[in-house]
Design a protein around this motif. Sequence first.
Motif, mmCIF file in Angstrom:
data_model
loop_
_atom_site.group_PDB
_atom_site.id
_atom_site.type_symbol
_atom_site.label_atom_id
_atom_site.label_comp_id
_atom_site.label_asym_id
_atom_site.label_seq_id
_atom_site.Cartn_x
_atom_site.Cartn_y
_atom_site.Cartn_z
ATOM 1 N N MET A 25 41.098 30.086 28.976
ATOM 2 C CA MET A 25 41.662 31.342 29.465
ATOM 3 C C MET A 25 40.627 32.116 30.282
ATOM 4 O O MET A 25 40.944 32.676 31.335
ATOM 5 C CB MET A 25 42.156 32.191 28.285
ATOM 6 N N ASN A 26 39.393 32.136 29.811
ATOM 7 C CA ASN A 26 38.342 32.848 30.536
ATOM 8 C C ASN A 26 38.023 32.173 31.869
ATOM 9 O O ASN A 26 37.806 32.849 32.874
ATOM 10 C CB ASN A 26 37.092 32.957 29.663
ATOM 11 N N LYS A 27 38.028 30.853 31.875
ATOM 12 C CA LYS A 27 37.780 30.135 33.131
ATOM 13 C C LYS A 27 38.897 30.428 34.136
ATOM 14 O O LYS A 27 38.639 30.655 35.322
ATOM 15 C CB LYS A 27 37.679 28.634 32.863
ATOM 16 N N MET A 28 40.139 30.446 33.643
ATOM 17 C CA MET A 28 41.276 30.760 34.516
ATOM 18 C C MET A 28 41.122 32.158 35.091
ATOM 19 O O MET A 28 41.272 32.376 36.294
ATOM 20 C CB MET A 28 42.573 30.644 33.699
ATOM 21 N N ALA A 29 40.798 33.133 34.231
ATOM 22 C CA ALA A 29 40.677 34.517 34.675
ATOM 23 C C ALA A 29 39.535 34.676 35.679
ATOM 24 O O ALA A 29 39.677 35.392 36.677
ATOM 25 C CB ALA A 29 40.474 35.438 33.478
ATOM 26 N N MET A 30 38.420 34.020 35.439
ATOM 27 C CA MET A 30 37.291 34.104 36.377
ATOM 28 C C MET A 30 37.670 33.537 37.738
ATOM 29 O O MET A 30 37.201 34.018 38.767
ATOM 30 C CB MET A 30 36.068 33.365 35.826
ATOM 31 N N GLY A 31 38.533 32.546 37.741
ATOM 32 C CA GLY A 31 38.974 31.957 39.006
ATOM 33 C C GLY A 31 39.714 32.941 39.883
ATOM 34 O O GLY A 31 39.819 32.753 41.099
ATOM 35 N N LEU A 32 40.239 34.023 39.296
ATOM 36 C CA LEU A 32 40.991 35.005 40.070
ATOM 37 C C LEU A 32 40.097 35.836 40.984
ATOM 38 O O LEU A 32 40.597 36.648 41.766
ATOM 39 C CB LEU A 32 41.802 35.909 39.134
ATOM 40 N N GLY A 33 38.800 35.638 40.900
ATOM 41 C CA GLY A 33 37.886 36.284 41.837
ATOM 42 C C GLY A 33 38.025 35.709 43.246
ATOM 43 O O GLY A 33 37.629 36.336 44.226
ATOM 44 N N ASP A 34 38.602 34.533 43.359
ATOM 45 C CA ASP A 34 38.803 33.857 44.641
ATOM 46 C C ASP A 34 40.183 34.232 45.193
ATOM 47 O O ASP A 34 41.195 34.064 44.502
ATOM 48 C CB ASP A 34 38.714 32.345 44.409
ATOM 49 N N PRO A 35 40.249 34.749 46.433
ATOM 50 C CA PRO A 35 41.545 35.165 47.002
ATOM 51 C C PRO A 35 42.603 34.056 46.995
ATOM 52 O O PRO A 35 43.786 34.329 46.763
ATOM 53 C CB PRO A 35 41.190 35.571 48.433
ATOM 54 N N ALA A 36 42.201 32.809 47.219
ATOM 55 C CA ALA A 36 43.169 31.701 47.208
ATOM 56 C C ALA A 36 43.755 31.520 45.809
ATOM 57 O O ALA A 36 44.963 31.250 45.657
ATOM 58 C CB ALA A 36 42.501 30.413 47.679
ATOM 59 N N ASN A 37 42.942 31.676 44.794
ATOM 60 C CA ASN A 37 43.438 31.562 43.419
ATOM 61 C C ASN A 37 44.356 32.721 43.064
ATOM 62 O O ASN A 37 45.355 32.544 42.360
ATOM 63 C CB ASN A 37 42.279 31.480 42.433
ATOM 64 N N ARG A 38 44.023 33.928 43.539
ATOM 65 C CA ARG A 38 44.907 35.072 43.289
ATOM 66 C C ARG A 38 46.280 34.826 43.919
ATOM 67 O O ARG A 38 47.312 35.110 43.318
ATOM 68 C CB ARG A 38 44.301 36.365 43.824
#
Length: 115
Positions: A25-38
Motif C-alpha cells: 500500500m505504501n509503495k502504491m501511494a508513493m507512486g502517486l508522486g509521478d503524474p503518469a501514475n496519478r
Amino acid sequence: MGGEPDRIPDTPLLDRERQLRGYRMNKMAMGLGDPANRAAFKADEPAYLDRFGLNEEEKAAVLSRDWKEMVRLGGNLFFILKISAVDPVRITEIGAHQAGMDHESFLRDRLGKKV
C-alpha cells in the motif's frame, strides 16, 4: 497480526510488523508522486491497485478512502497522504476521520478554530 496488541486505544502503532504488512500500500501511494501514475489511478483505481498487488482488504480501504483503516493495515500516513492529493482532501478532514469526528467539530474541538 500476530504481534503485541496496540497499547494506545484506537491508535495503531507503526511497528515493524505493521510496516512490513503495509509495504504494498505504501509503495502504491508513493507512486502517486509521478503524474503518469496519478493519471492511471484517476482513470481506473482498482486496476492501479492491482499493479501493486494490494489484497482485497487494502483495496477496500483505499477505494473507500478509509484513512483510519489504511493506517491500521500498515499505511504510513506520510505516504497515504499522497492519495489525498489526487482527490483532493484536506489534511484536517483526514484528521477528523481518524478521530471519528465530523470536520467542523474537529476544527473547533481539536484545533481551536472558530467555525
